[in-house]
Write a protein that holds these residues in place. Structure first.
Motif, short mmCIF file in Angstrom:
data_model
loop_
_atom_site.label_atom_id
_atom_site.label_comp_id
_atom_site.label_asym_id
_atom_site.label_seq_id
_atom_site.Cartn_x
_atom_site.Cartn_y
_atom_site.Cartn_z
N LEU A 43 45.27 36.54 27.20
CA LEU A 43 43.95 36.99 27.63
C LEU A 43 43.31 37.86 26.56
N SER A 44 42.02 37.68 26.33
CA SER A 44 41.28 38.61 25.49
C SER A 44 41.08 39.90 26.29
N ASP A 45 40.65 40.95 25.62
CA ASP A 45 40.38 42.21 26.32
C ASP A 45 39.30 42.00 27.39
N LEU A 48 40.80 40.25 30.37
CA LEU A 48 41.61 41.18 31.15
C LEU A 48 40.71 42.12 31.95
N GLY A 49 39.61 42.54 31.33
CA GLY A 49 38.66 43.38 32.05
C GLY A 49 38.14 42.68 33.29
N TRP A 50 37.76 41.42 33.16
CA TRP A 50 37.27 40.66 34.31
C TRP A 50 38.37 40.44 35.33
N PHE A 51 39.58 40.16 34.86
CA PHE A 51 40.71 40.00 35.78
C PHE A 51 40.87 41.25 36.65
N CYS A 52 40.77 42.41 36.04
CA CYS A 52 40.93 43.67 36.78
C CYS A 52 39.72 44.00 37.65
N LEU A 53 38.55 43.54 37.26
CA LEU A 53 37.32 43.85 38.00
C LEU A 53 37.12 42.96 39.22
N VAL A 54 37.61 41.73 39.18
CA VAL A 54 37.33 40.81 40.29
C VAL A 54 37.93 41.28 41.62
N ASP A 111 43.77 49.00 38.07
CA ASP A 111 42.72 48.11 37.60
C ASP A 111 41.82 48.76 36.55
N MET A 112 41.67 50.06 36.61
CA MET A 112 40.80 50.73 35.63
C MET A 112 41.32 50.53 34.20
N ASN A 113 42.63 50.36 34.03
CA ASN A 113 43.18 50.13 32.69
C ASN A 113 42.57 48.89 32.04
N GLY A 114 42.30 47.88 32.84
CA GLY A 114 41.67 46.68 32.31
C GLY A 114 40.16 46.76 32.30
N ILE A 115 39.60 47.32 33.36
CA ILE A 115 38.14 47.41 33.47
C ILE A 115 37.54 48.17 32.29
N LYS A 116 38.23 49.21 31.84
CA LYS A 116 37.68 50.01 30.74
C LYS A 116 37.71 49.27 29.41
N LEU A 117 38.36 48.12 29.36
CA LEU A 117 38.27 47.27 28.17
C LEU A 117 36.94 46.50 28.15
N LEU A 118 36.31 46.43 29.29
CA LEU A 118 35.08 45.68 29.47
C LEU A 118 33.85 46.59 29.54
N LEU A 119 34.02 47.73 30.21
CA LEU A 119 32.91 48.67 30.46
C LEU A 119 33.38 50.10 30.20
#
Length: 155
Positions: A43-45, A48-54, A111-119
């Protein structure tokens, strides 16, 4: 029942995303519930961000649906069904907004660990804290009166 619905919706959204991306690894059963595990290196960052956000997005949508259907739900004769819908509404409205907005800091990030890669982390936390406040108002000003009335009519 409310927590079971939460896990099905929240983790189910993670699972669907992981399956669609072809990165599903396994389901981990843990002390606090279940977790969908993925092959992170595939997964790209951003992915992973979307995976955690969904997951949190799915519970927010479920909460909205429960709020919109409150009138129909409260017309159902079964007290057990209405009670389950009431507690599920509470969980869907408050759990992820409180967790993503604030509590994640105390339990490893989740989930924030991944979300913060996106936002930006602070922006996400602020939005979810505000959502928690709005949802609490909806819970007490919109849902509570309708559910209270529906249970009073049973007497």
């Amino acid at each position: 029942m409310a927590l079971l619905c939460y896990y099905v919706i929240h983790e189910g959204a993670h699972l669907v995303y992981a399956l669609c991306q072809g990165v599903f690894k396994q389901v981990n059963v843990m002390a606090l519930g279940v977790q969908i595990d993925v092959f992170r290196d595939q997964l790209s960052d951003a992915q992973l961000g979307w995976f955690c956000l969904v997951g949190p997005l799915a519970t927010c949508v479920a909460a909205l649906v429960l709020v919109l259907l409150r009138g129909r739900i409260c017309q159902v004769k079964s007290k057990m069904f209405r009670a389950c819908a009431w507690y599920t509404s509470i969980v869907m409205l408050l759990l992820d907004p409180l967790y993503i907005g604030f509590l994640y800091r105390f339990v490893g990030g989740g989930d924030m660990n991944g979300i913060k890669l996106l936002l930006p982390e602070i922006a996400v936390a602020v939005v979810f804290c505000l959502l928690a406040v709005v949802n609490a108002v909806v819970l007490f000003k919109v849902l509570l009166p309708v559910y209270t009335q529906s249970f009073k009519e049973d007497k």
